[in-house]
Design a protein around this motif. Structure first.
Motif, PDB file in Angstrom:
ATOM      1  N   UNK A   1       0.836  -1.207   0.000  1.00  0.00           N
ATOM      2  CA  UNK A   1       0.000   0.000   0.000  1.00  0.00           C
ATOM      3  C   UNK A   1       0.869   1.254   0.000  1.00  0.00           C
ATOM      4  N   UNK A   2       1.925   1.240   0.794  1.00  0.00           N
ATOM      5  CA  UNK A   2       2.841   2.383   0.849  1.00  0.00           C
ATOM      6  C   UNK A   2       3.558   2.568  -0.485  1.00  0.00           C
ATOM      7  N   UNK A   3       4.010   1.460  -1.059  1.00  0.00           N
ATOM      8  CA  UNK A   3       4.743   1.492  -2.328  1.00  0.00           C
ATOM      9  C   UNK A   3       3.861   2.056  -3.447  1.00  0.00           C
ATOM     10  N   UNK A   4       2.617   1.598  -3.510  1.00  0.00           N
ATOM     11  CA  UNK A   4       1.703   2.040  -4.560  1.00  0.00           C
ATOM     12  C   UNK A   4       1.311   3.502  -4.370  1.00  0.00           C
TER      13      UNK A   4
ATOM     14  N   UNK B   1      -3.460   6.071 -11.003  1.00  0.00           N
ATOM     15  CA  UNK B   1      -3.528   4.994 -10.021  1.00  0.00           C
ATOM     16  C   UNK B   1      -2.427   4.006 -10.363  1.00  0.00           C
ATOM     17  N   UNK B   2      -2.008   3.235  -9.377  1.00  0.00           N
ATOM     18  CA  UNK B   2      -0.979   2.217  -9.585  1.00  0.00           C
ATOM     19  C   UNK B   2      -1.641   0.855  -9.670  1.00  0.00           C
ATOM     20  N   UNK B   3      -1.601   0.248 -10.853  1.00  0.00           N
ATOM     21  CA  UNK B   3      -2.090  -1.120 -11.006  1.00  0.00           C
ATOM     22  C   UNK B   3      -1.016  -2.093 -10.566  1.00  0.00           C
ATOM     23  N   UNK B   4      -1.426  -3.292 -10.185  1.00  0.00           N
ATOM     24  CA  UNK B   4      -0.455  -4.279  -9.686  1.00  0.00           C
ATOM     25  C   UNK B   4      -0.788  -5.633 -10.295  1.00  0.00           C
TER      26      UNK B   4
END
Length: 284
Positions: free
Chosen positions: A164-167, A183-186
Motif C-alpha cells: 500500500x505504501x509502495x503504490x 492509479x498504480x495497477x499491480x
C-alpha cells in the motif's frame, strides 16, 4: 543503513516502468534513459546508481521484503520471465489492468485490487515453428482483492502494508510526471510448468494507469487479444513514437466505435487460427 549498503543495480531493460523510482527524479525511458533494476528485489528501477543510493532509505524495507518473497520461487523460471517481459513490453501489463478495471475512476479502489495473470510454460520449446518469445501459453486473467497477496506469494501479512505504501508513493510520483490523476495497477503472474510440477509467482513493479485510459472506449474481446499476444509472442513497444500513435488511434476509435469491434474481431480470429495451425504442426 548507509547509502553504500544499497544493492548495486542490474543494468537491464527488463523492468516494467518508464520512470526512475527516486522520489524527486523526473528521468524516464521516454527521455532516452535506460532504467536499471535493483539487483536484490528485481522490481524497482532507477536511471542511475546515484538515484538508487539516494532512494535507499525509503526503498530498503520493501527491497528486503521483495527479495525474501522472490527467494521462495524458482530463479531459472524467474530469470527467463524477466527476459521475456523485457521484450514483450510494459504495454501488455497496462492493457490487462485497463481491461479488468475499465470504468473505475477511484485510485483507492484500483489500488485495493491486484491482477492475477496465469500462464503455462509451452512445450516444445525452441523449435523453428515458434519465435523466441512464444514460450508461454495464456491461461487466464482475474481481478482479485489485494488481501489475497500473502496467500498467493507466500509473503507475510506485513506485505499488504508495504505494498500500500509502495503504490501510494508511486501514484504521487507519476501524477507529478503525467499531470493527470493516476492509479498504480499491480500484476502478479503465476507460471506453471507443462506438467504442473512447479508453480512460480512473480510480482511486477506498479503499472501506471491514468483515468483517461480507464474511461476511454473498452477494447472488444480484450482478454482474447491479450491471450493472442502472449501465445504468439507479439511484442508491445513502449517508446515515444508508439505513445503518439496510440493517442491518434484512440481519438479515431472514439469517433468510430463500430470499427473497433469489427477490426479486433477479425484480428483475434485470424491469430487464433494461426496459433491452432502452429500447435497442430508441433504435435504432428
Amino acid at each position: 543503513m548507509s547509502s553504500s549498503s544499497a544493492p548495486k543495480p542490474s543494468r537491464s531493460k527488463t523492468g516494467n516502468d518508464t520512470l526512475c523510482h527516486e522520489k524527486t527524479c523526473v528521468n524516464s525511458r521516454l527521455k532516452g534513459y535506460t532504467m536499471s533494476m535493483c539487483k536484490k528485489c528485481r522490481n524497482t528501477c532507477y536511471c542511475s546508481v546515484a538515484c538508487q543510493r539516494k532512494d535507499w532509505p525509503r526503498h530498503k524495507e520493501w527491497c528486503k521484503h521483495s527479495a525474501a518473497v522472490a527467494a521462495l520461487g524458482d530463479s531459472a523460471i524467474s530469470e527467463e520471465f524477466d527476459k521475456w517481459q523485457g521484450e514483450m513490453g510494459v504495454l501488455m501489463l497496462r492493457d490487462i489492468c485497463v481491461h479488468l478495471m475499465h470504468g473505475h475512476a477511484d485510485p483507492e479502489y484500483i489500488e485495493s485490487k491486484l491482477v492475477l495473470l496465469k500462464m503455462r510454460q509451452r512445450e516444445p520449446r525452441g523449435t523453428p515453428l515458434l519465435n523466441h518469445l512464444q514460450i508461454y501459453r495464456f491461461e487466464s486473467i482475474e481481478l482479485l482483492d489485494k488481501s489475497c497477496l500473502p496467500a498467493l506469494t507466500g509473503g507475510s501479512p506485513d506485505s499488504l502494508r508495504l505494498l500500500a505504501q509502495y503504490m501510494r508513493e508511486w501514484r504521487e510520483k507519476t501524477q507529478l510526471f503525467t499531470k493527470e490523476v493516476c492509479a498504480a495497477g499491480w500484476v502478479v503472474t503465476e507460471i506453471l510448468t507443462p506438467g504442473g510440477s512447479k508453480r512460480v509467482m512473480i510480482r511486477h513493479s506498479p503499472v501506471t494507469l491514468t483515468m483517461p485510459m480507464l474511461q476511454g472506449p473498452k477494447a472488444f474481446r480484450a482478454d482474447e487479444v491479450i491471450a493472442m499476444q502472449i501465445n504468439m509472442g507479439a511484442t508491445s513497444r513502449d517508446d515515444l513514437a508508439l505513445v503518439e500513435e496510440n493517442k491518434e488511434m484512440t481519438k479515431w476509435l472514439s469517433a468510430h466505435p463500430d470499427k473497433l469491434e469489427e477490426t479486433m474481431g477479425k484480428l483475434v480470429d485470424f491469430m487464433a487460427k494461426a496459433d491452432d495451425w502452429q500447435s497442430s504442426q508441433t504435435s504432428a
